[in-house]
Design a protein around this motif. Sequence first.
Motif, PDB file in Angstrom:
ATOM      1  N   GLU A 170       9.570  35.733  16.998  1.00  0.00           N
ATOM      2  CA  GLU A 170       9.048  35.427  15.664  1.00  0.00           C
ATOM      3  C   GLU A 170      10.139  35.445  14.579  1.00  0.00           C
ATOM      4  O   GLU A 170      10.178  34.538  13.746  1.00  0.00           O
ATOM      5  CB  GLU A 170       7.904  36.368  15.298  1.00  0.00           C
ATOM      6  CG  GLU A 170       7.269  35.962  13.969  1.00  0.00           C
ATOM      7  CD  GLU A 170       6.092  36.841  13.598  1.00  0.00           C
ATOM      8  OE1 GLU A 170       4.976  36.311  13.607  1.00  0.00           O
ATOM      9  OE2 GLU A 170       6.277  38.029  13.304  1.00  0.00           O
ATOM     10  N   PRO A 171      11.039  36.457  14.544  1.00  0.00           N
ATOM     11  CA  PRO A 171      12.089  36.431  13.510  1.00  0.00           C
ATOM     12  C   PRO A 171      12.908  35.146  13.561  1.00  0.00           C
ATOM     13  O   PRO A 171      13.243  34.565  12.520  1.00  0.00           O
ATOM     14  CB  PRO A 171      12.954  37.649  13.858  1.00  0.00           C
ATOM     15  CG  PRO A 171      12.076  38.551  14.636  1.00  0.00           C
ATOM     16  CD  PRO A 171      11.088  37.677  15.347  1.00  0.00           C
ATOM     17  N   GLU A 172      13.174  34.674  14.770  1.00  0.00           N
ATOM     18  CA  GLU A 172      13.959  33.451  14.896  1.00  0.00           C
ATOM     19  C   GLU A 172      13.161  32.252  14.366  1.00  0.00           C
ATOM     20  O   GLU A 172      13.712  31.371  13.708  1.00  0.00           O
ATOM     21  CB  GLU A 172      14.346  33.244  16.354  1.00  0.00           C
ATOM     22  CG  GLU A 172      15.524  32.305  16.508  1.00  0.00           C
ATOM     23  CD  GLU A 172      15.819  31.977  17.955  1.00  0.00           C
ATOM     24  OE1 GLU A 172      15.763  32.890  18.808  1.00  0.00           O
ATOM     25  OE2 GLU A 172      16.095  30.792  18.222  1.00  0.00           O
ATOM     26  N   TYR A 173      11.861  32.225  14.646  1.00  0.00           N
ATOM     27  CA  TYR A 173      11.001  31.160  14.118  1.00  0.00           C
ATOM     28  C   TYR A 173      11.074  31.156  12.605  1.00  0.00           C
ATOM     29  O   TYR A 173      11.212  30.101  11.966  1.00  0.00           O
ATOM     30  CB  TYR A 173       9.553  31.366  14.586  1.00  0.00           C
ATOM     31  CG  TYR A 173       8.569  30.322  14.086  1.00  0.00           C
ATOM     32  CD1 TYR A 173       8.209  29.253  14.898  1.00  0.00           C
ATOM     33  CD2 TYR A 173       8.027  30.391  12.805  1.00  0.00           C
ATOM     34  CE1 TYR A 173       7.313  28.292  14.453  1.00  0.00           C
ATOM     35  CE2 TYR A 173       7.134  29.432  12.347  1.00  0.00           C
ATOM     36  CZ  TYR A 173       6.773  28.387  13.174  1.00  0.00           C
ATOM     37  OH  TYR A 173       5.891  27.431  12.720  1.00  0.00           O
ATOM     38  N   LEU A 174      10.986  32.330  11.988  1.00  0.00           N
ATOM     39  CA  LEU A 174      10.929  32.408  10.529  1.00  0.00           C
ATOM     40  C   LEU A 174      12.265  32.077   9.882  1.00  0.00           C
ATOM     41  O   LEU A 174      12.301  31.489   8.798  1.00  0.00           O
ATOM     42  CB  LEU A 174      10.453  33.801  10.094  1.00  0.00           C
ATOM     43  CG  LEU A 174       8.972  34.079  10.410  1.00  0.00           C
ATOM     44  CD1 LEU A 174       8.621  35.533  10.147  1.00  0.00           C
ATOM     45  CD2 LEU A 174       8.049  33.150   9.599  1.00  0.00           C
ATOM     46  N   THR A 175      13.371  32.429  10.521  1.00  0.00           N
ATOM     47  CA  THR A 175      14.656  32.153   9.880  1.00  0.00           C
ATOM     48  C   THR A 175      15.148  30.747  10.176  1.00  0.00           C
ATOM     49  O   THR A 175      15.700  30.086   9.301  1.00  0.00           O
ATOM     50  CB  THR A 175      15.741  33.153  10.331  1.00  0.00           C
ATOM     51  OG1 THR A 175      15.714  33.219  11.757  1.00  0.00           O
ATOM     52  CG2 THR A 175      15.499  34.532   9.748  1.00  0.00           C
ATOM     53  N   ARG A 176      14.953  30.262  11.392  1.00  0.00           N
ATOM     54  CA  ARG A 176      15.537  28.963  11.756  1.00  0.00           C
ATOM     55  C   ARG A 176      14.520  27.821  11.774  1.00  0.00           C
ATOM     56  O   ARG A 176      14.886  26.667  11.980  1.00  0.00           O
ATOM     57  CB  ARG A 176      16.240  29.075  13.105  1.00  0.00           C
ATOM     58  CG  ARG A 176      17.508  29.950  13.003  1.00  0.00           C
ATOM     59  CD  ARG A 176      18.120  30.290  14.359  1.00  0.00           C
ATOM     60  NE  ARG A 176      18.099  29.218  15.337  1.00  0.00           N
ATOM     61  CZ  ARG A 176      19.097  28.338  15.521  1.00  0.00           C
ATOM     62  NH1 ARG A 176      20.178  28.397  14.783  1.00  0.00           N
ATOM     63  NH2 ARG A 176      19.000  27.421  16.457  1.00  0.00           N
ATOM     64  N   GLY A 177      13.259  28.133  11.526  1.00  0.00           N
ATOM     65  CA  GLY A 177      12.253  27.079  11.447  1.00  0.00           C
ATOM     66  C   GLY A 177      11.745  26.641  12.806  1.00  0.00           C
ATOM     67  O   GLY A 177      12.328  26.975  13.834  1.00  0.00           O
ATOM     68  N   PRO A 178      10.620  25.870  12.820  1.00  0.00           N
ATOM     69  CA  PRO A 178       9.994  25.481  14.084  1.00  0.00           C
ATOM     70  C   PRO A 178      10.757  24.396  14.849  1.00  0.00           C
ATOM     71  O   PRO A 178      10.525  24.220  16.042  1.00  0.00           O
ATOM     72  CB  PRO A 178       8.613  24.965  13.655  1.00  0.00           C
ATOM     73  CG  PRO A 178       8.743  24.631  12.214  1.00  0.00           C
ATOM     74  CD  PRO A 178       9.815  25.506  11.651  1.00  0.00           C
ATOM     75  N   LEU A 179      11.665  23.675  14.172  1.00  0.00           N
ATOM     76  CA  LEU A 179      12.298  22.542  14.857  1.00  0.00           C
ATOM     77  C   LEU A 179      13.539  22.926  15.648  1.00  0.00           C
ATOM     78  O   LEU A 179      13.942  22.204  16.554  1.00  0.00           O
ATOM     79  CB  LEU A 179      12.677  21.449  13.850  1.00  0.00           C
ATOM     80  CG  LEU A 179      11.548  20.824  13.036  1.00  0.00           C
ATOM     81  CD1 LEU A 179      12.066  19.645  12.247  1.00  0.00           C
ATOM     82  CD2 LEU A 179      10.414  20.381  13.944  1.00  0.00           C
ATOM     83  N   ALA A 180      14.159  24.063  15.291  1.00  0.00           N
ATOM     84  CA  ALA A 180      15.423  24.425  15.930  1.00  0.00           C
ATOM     85  C   ALA A 180      15.204  24.795  17.392  1.00  0.00           C
ATOM     86  O   ALA A 180      14.147  25.321  17.760  1.00  0.00           O
ATOM     87  CB  ALA A 180      16.046  25.601  15.184  1.00  0.00           C
ATOM     88  N   LEU A 181      16.205  24.504  18.213  1.00  0.00           N
ATOM     89  CA  LEU A 181      16.147  24.946  19.603  1.00  0.00           C
ATOM     90  C   LEU A 181      16.318  26.461  19.621  1.00  0.00           C
ATOM     91  O   LEU A 181      17.006  27.017  18.773  1.00  0.00           O
ATOM     92  CB  LEU A 181      17.280  24.297  20.407  1.00  0.00           C
ATOM     93  CG  LEU A 181      17.079  22.861  20.857  1.00  0.00           C
ATOM     94  CD1 LEU A 181      18.358  22.340  21.500  1.00  0.00           C
ATOM     95  CD2 LEU A 181      15.927  22.757  21.854  1.00  0.00           C
ATOM     96  N   PRO A 182      15.682  27.144  20.569  1.00  0.00           N
ATOM     97  CA  PRO A 182      15.851  28.605  20.618  1.00  0.00           C
ATOM     98  C   PRO A 182      17.317  28.973  20.842  1.00  0.00           C
ATOM     99  O   PRO A 182      18.004  28.327  21.633  1.00  0.00           O
ATOM    100  CB  PRO A 182      15.015  29.012  21.835  1.00  0.00           C
ATOM    101  CG  PRO A 182      14.133  27.855  22.131  1.00  0.00           C
ATOM    102  CD  PRO A 182      14.810  26.639  21.631  1.00  0.00           C
TER     103      PRO A 182
END
Lengths: 278, 302
Positions: free
Chosen positions: A40-52
């Motif tokens: 979730e932190p990665e979703y919030l900082t890098r947005g839904p479009l970025a690759l994990p």
Amino acid sequence: MSYATRNRFSNFMAIAMLTALLLLMLGPLLMILLNSFKSEPEYLTRGPLALPLTWSLDSIRLAWNRINYPTVLGNSLYISLLSSLLAIVISLFNAYAMGIGKVRGATFFLIFFIIAITLPGEALIYPQYYLFKWAGLYDTRLAVIVILATLNSAFGTYLLTSVFRAFPRELVEAAMIDGAGPFTLLWRMVVPIALPSLSVLFVFFFIWTFNEFFLALIFLVSNSKQTVPLAIALTKSERGVVITMQSASSMLGIIPCILFFVLFQRTLTRGVTAGSIK
Amino acid sequence: MAARSSTGINRGYGWYLIPGLVLFTLFIFAPFVANIVVSFTRWSGIGMPTWIGLANYQKAITDTTFWLSFRNNLSLIVAMTVIPTLLGLFLAAFLFDWVAPRVGSGAASFFRAAYYVPQVIPVVVAAVVWRWMYQPDWGVINYLLGMVGLEAWQQNWLGDKTTAMPAVMAVMVWIQLGYPLVIFMAGLQRIDPEMYEAAALDGATWFRRFRSITVWLLMPEIFVVVLTTMIHALKVFAPIYAMTTGGPGNATIVAAYFSYKNFFERSQVGYGAAVATVLTTVILIVAVLQVRYQTQQESWEG
């Protein structure tokens, strides 16, 4: 512009338009797939479009445990399998009596079954709910199995009766003259010949039952009895519920259906384009 | 001889109808009749119902929520029947007589299969996916709008009265599009390519050929698609349950959900039964049109 360049240009435009629509149609599913492997932190900082950054299974594990995936998947498979088998047997018996046996009043019964196919679930649900509560069978998978089998067999009866009516009469009469009783005739002759139709029907019943929501919602109240679509619909999408866990649980609901589709693609497209199915 | 053999053949088959008729009577016919009877009563689901005649139906006539729910079903017919049928026709024709000959038939079937994917997943899961994308604070839709500088367009899509119904309709178009497309592309296999070439030689534009050959030849498929999807649109329940529960306010309520709400949330079982009976009547009218059309077709063919 020469004819060839103009042609190439319009080809390019056509493909571009179709690809844009493709993104629109598959985009939501790609979003689900991509974000199920993030935290979730990665979703919030890098947005839904970025690759994990790191492909993490944590969200999937979270969703897996939260909806109790092995249990609900087991329930879905159990209900779909038993309900479809029961629906096949009933459809076969009904259609045999009406299509081959041509019992009196067959057309009248057939109209009954056709009406049943179109009824909305709401027109039956409360009495069904009351009946099963009365019988002490509320909150059992059996309730969903028998009701869905009966509803699906209305469609199966309609379809198989028209298949059986086209059955060559000479074959039936010849078997009768040889002394075959109705059961022998059904088991030795009709079932083997109708096997392709029966297997198409089975695939359809299975998928319809697997995807069914309304009856599961009404009848399956304990967590241990829920089906996959029900469990996923009940995971709330509010603040405080891990965002990537929500996408992971949707993904767990999509995977079995994509698998069915790939496995039975031929059967399904044949059925859908036959026009009357679905 | 003929008469004897036919009575001989009919004997002993009636037994096979018994399991089907027992289940059918128990789980479909009796509940159907009971629901109609209940619609003439006041009943909370506990104790005995009180007979009140047509009062539930009279109440419905003056109930704005009742009318709103059916009006929203009309919006769903636009989203599930009108738009997918029109779009599906254009797409099918485009893939069939433009993409397939110029780019390759592999490309045409690839796009057809890809557009069909939303039809494969359970409707309720599709609705959950979109609810996730519509989320106002972190959802994909608002994120994309922010990314291209359209912050002003960001909305609480499912939580605002004005955008909720259009947002639901968009999801239904997304789910439905693949169905008419697959049916129409199968129907197009009947079309003789030479007819198209002849029309093109006569100077007919693509649109003219589309209107006077494609649409005309696909009439049977169009009719089936329109009537079946109309019935689907009238029955919609799961997407509303999963996305909005009929709200905000009653902005996205539909007949099936309204009936469910009366049964299981408001304990107004009689009124819920009346709403379900009205819905059934509307659906049966559409179904009768379909059966009449199909039997007409069969008599033309036979």
